[in-house]
Design a protein around this motif. Structure first.
Motif, PDB file in Angstrom:
ATOM      1  N   ILE A  31       0.841  -1.203   0.000  1.00 45.98           N
ATOM      2  CA  ILE A  31       0.000   0.000   0.000  1.00 45.98           C
ATOM      3  C   ILE A  31       0.875   1.252   0.000  1.00 45.98           C
ATOM      4  N   GLN A  32       1.882   1.270   0.875  1.00 46.18           N
ATOM      5  CA  GLN A  32       2.775   2.423   0.938  1.00 46.18           C
ATOM      6  C   GLN A  32       3.517   2.617  -0.383  1.00 46.18           C
ATOM      7  N   LEU A  33       3.978   1.532  -0.976  1.00 51.10           N
ATOM      8  CA  LEU A  33       4.694   1.614  -2.241  1.00 51.10           C
ATOM      9  C   LEU A  33       3.775   2.172  -3.332  1.00 51.10           C
ATOM     10  N   ALA A  34       2.536   1.718  -3.371  1.00 52.48           N
ATOM     11  CA  ALA A  34       1.583   2.226  -4.356  1.00 52.48           C
ATOM     12  C   ALA A  34       1.316   3.710  -4.128  1.00 52.48           C
ATOM     13  N   ASP A  35       1.171   4.101  -2.867  1.00 55.12           N
ATOM     14  CA  ASP A  35       0.950   5.511  -2.544  1.00 55.12           C
ATOM     15  C   ASP A  35       2.094   6.370  -3.063  1.00 55.12           C
ATOM     16  N   TRP A  36       3.312   5.975  -2.751  1.00 53.75           N
ATOM     17  CA  TRP A  36       4.483   6.745  -3.166  1.00 53.75           C
ATOM     18  C   TRP A  36       4.662   6.719  -4.672  1.00 53.75           C
ATOM     19  N   SER A  37       4.361   5.600  -5.298  1.00 63.80           N
ATOM     20  CA  SER A  37       4.537   5.482  -6.745  1.00 63.80           C
ATOM     21  C   SER A  37       3.556   6.342  -7.522  1.00 63.80           C
ATOM     22  N   HIS A  38       2.384   6.584  -6.957  1.00 63.12           N
ATOM     23  CA  HIS A  38       1.341   7.320  -7.663  1.00 63.12           C
ATOM     24  C   HIS A  38       1.184   8.769  -7.201  1.00 63.12           C
ATOM     25  N   CYS A  39       2.001   9.212  -6.280  1.00 64.67           N
ATOM     26  CA  CYS A  39       1.850  10.594  -5.816  1.00 64.67           C
ATOM     27  C   CYS A  39       2.752  11.514  -6.642  1.00 64.67           C
ATOM     28  N   GLY A  40       2.517  12.800  -6.524  1.00 64.14           N
ATOM     29  CA  GLY A  40       3.260  13.792  -7.290  1.00 64.14           C
ATOM     30  C   GLY A  40       4.737  13.821  -6.972  1.00 64.14           C
ATOM     31  N   SER A  41       5.116  13.462  -5.765  1.00 67.14           N
ATOM     32  CA  SER A  41       6.527  13.523  -5.378  1.00 67.14           C
ATOM     33  C   SER A  41       7.305  12.269  -5.755  1.00 67.14           C
ATOM     34  N   ALA A  42       6.704  11.375  -6.520  1.00 74.77           N
ATOM     35  CA  ALA A  42       7.377  10.128  -6.920  1.00 74.77           C
ATOM     36  C   ALA A  42       8.594  10.399  -7.800  1.00 74.77           C
ATOM     37  N   LYS A  43       8.603  11.540  -8.472  1.00 76.61           N
ATOM     38  CA  LYS A  43       9.713  11.856  -9.375  1.00 76.61           C
ATOM     39  C   LYS A  43      10.810  12.680  -8.706  1.00 76.61           C
ATOM     40  N   THR A  44      10.592  13.069  -7.462  1.00 74.57           N
ATOM     41  CA  THR A  44      11.605  13.839  -6.739  1.00 74.57           C
ATOM     42  C   THR A  44      12.658  12.888  -6.180  1.00 74.57           C
ATOM     43  N   ALA A  49      13.915   7.836  -3.557  1.00 75.38           N
ATOM     44  CA  ALA A  49      14.607   7.141  -2.469  1.00 75.38           C
ATOM     45  C   ALA A  49      13.615   6.342  -1.625  1.00 75.38           C
ATOM     46  N   LYS A  50      12.458   6.939  -1.343  1.00 75.82           N
ATOM     47  CA  LYS A  50      11.434   6.256  -0.546  1.00 75.82           C
ATOM     48  C   LYS A  50      10.892   5.043  -1.307  1.00 75.82           C
ATOM     49  N   ILE A  51      10.672   5.191  -2.607  1.00 74.88           N
ATOM     50  CA  ILE A  51      10.176   4.079  -3.429  1.00 74.88           C
ATOM     51  C   ILE A  51      11.204   2.946  -3.458  1.00 74.88           C
ATOM     52  N   ASP A  52      12.472   3.301  -3.608  1.00 74.88           N
ATOM     53  CA  ASP A  52      13.529   2.281  -3.603  1.00 74.88           C
ATOM     54  C   ASP A  52      13.580   1.551  -2.262  1.00 74.88           C
ATOM     55  N   ALA A  53      13.480   2.308  -1.168  1.00 76.76           N
ATOM     56  CA  ALA A  53      13.527   1.698   0.166  1.00 76.76           C
ATOM     57  C   ALA A  53      12.335   0.763   0.373  1.00 76.76           C
ATOM     58  N   LEU A  54      11.148   1.199  -0.054  1.00 76.27           N
ATOM     59  CA  LEU A  54       9.963   0.361   0.104  1.00 76.27           C
ATOM     60  C   LEU A  54      10.045  -0.877  -0.789  1.00 76.27           C
ATOM     61  N   SER A  55      10.615  -0.728  -1.983  1.00 72.17           N
ATOM     62  CA  SER A  55      10.778  -1.874  -2.882  1.00 72.17           C
ATOM     63  C   SER A  55      11.710  -2.902  -2.270  1.00 72.17           C
ATOM     64  N   GLU A  56      12.805  -2.441  -1.674  1.00 72.79           N
ATOM     65  CA  GLU A  56      13.742  -3.355  -1.010  1.00 72.79           C
ATOM     66  C   GLU A  56      13.084  -4.037   0.188  1.00 72.79           C
ATOM     67  N   GLN A  57      12.319  -3.263   0.962  1.00 73.79           N
ATOM     68  CA  GLN A  57      11.630  -3.826   2.125  1.00 73.79           C
ATOM     69  C   GLN A  57      10.635  -4.893   1.677  1.00 73.79           C
ATOM     70  N   LEU A  58       9.904  -4.620   0.600  1.00 71.65           N
ATOM     71  CA  LEU A  58       8.933  -5.581   0.087  1.00 71.65           C
ATOM     72  C   LEU A  58       9.625  -6.851  -0.404  1.00 71.65           C
ATOM     73  N   ALA A  59      10.758  -6.701  -1.067  1.00 70.70           N
ATOM     74  CA  ALA A  59      11.517  -7.868  -1.535  1.00 70.70           C
ATOM     75  C   ALA A  59      11.993  -8.711  -0.350  1.00 70.70           C
ATOM     76  N   THR A  60      12.428  -8.060   0.716  1.00 77.07           N
ATOM     77  CA  THR A  60      12.876  -8.764   1.910  1.00 77.07           C
ATOM     78  C   THR A  60      11.727  -9.539   2.553  1.00 77.07           C
ATOM     79  N   ILE A  61      10.574  -8.901   2.638  1.00 77.43           N
ATOM     80  CA  ILE A  61       9.403  -9.548   3.224  1.00 77.43           C
ATOM     81  C   ILE A  61       8.997 -10.761   2.392  1.00 77.43           C
ATOM     82  N   LYS A  62       8.988 -10.596   1.074  1.00 77.46           N
ATOM     83  CA  LYS A  62       8.604 -11.711   0.202  1.00 77.46           C
ATOM     84  C   LYS A  62       9.592 -12.865   0.324  1.00 77.46           C
ATOM     85  N   ALA A  63      10.877 -12.555   0.469  1.00 77.15           N
ATOM     86  CA  ALA A  63      11.883 -13.610   0.650  1.00 77.15           C
ATOM     87  C   ALA A  63      11.646 -14.347   1.963  1.00 77.15           C
ATOM     88  N   ARG A  64      11.311 -13.610   3.023  1.00 78.73           N
ATOM     89  CA  ARG A  64      11.019 -14.242   4.312  1.00 78.73           C
ATOM     90  C   ARG A  64       9.785 -15.128   4.200  1.00 78.73           C
TER      91      ARG A  64
END
Length: 100
Positions: A31-44, A49-64
């Motif tokens: 949900i957080q990743l979708a929020d950040w990906s679709h908001c106006g500040s996604a290109k800043t 950085a926030k999208i990358d961090a959330l993507s890494e966190q999601l990958a870690t969770i999926k691996a677990r």
């Protein structure tokens, strides 16, 4: 920032072999990743950085979750390992005459 996605009830449920807490973390992170990906500040830079961090966190969770599923599957195979083997493919031993 408001959520632009929703999580189905099935997405928030555990499969039985994956801890509910991991499933809840995954749903929250998605949900957080979708929020950040679709908001106006996604290109800043901050947004990227926030999208990358959330993507890494999601990958870690999926691996677990995959490790938990693999451990569950191994446990199930181990429990089934004590059952007798199936009869041979050629049919020998498939039937036992109990009246002999």
């Amino acid at each position: 920032m408001s959520s632009v996605t929703s999580v189905s009830a099935a997405g928030a449920m555990s499969t039985g072999s994956v801890p509910v807490s991991l499933d809840a973390e995954r749903a929250k992170c998605e949900i957080q990743l979708a929020d950040w990906s679709h908001c106006g500040s996604a290109k800043t830079p901050e947004g990227k950085a926030k999208i990358d961090a959330l993507s890494e966190q999601l990958a870690t969770i999926k691996a677990r979750m995959q490790r938990a599923q693999a451990a569950h599957n191994a446990s199930q195979r181990e429990q089934r390992g004590s059952t007798p083997a199936a009869p041979a493919a050629n049919g020998l031993g498939a039937h036992v005459d109990l009246y002999a």
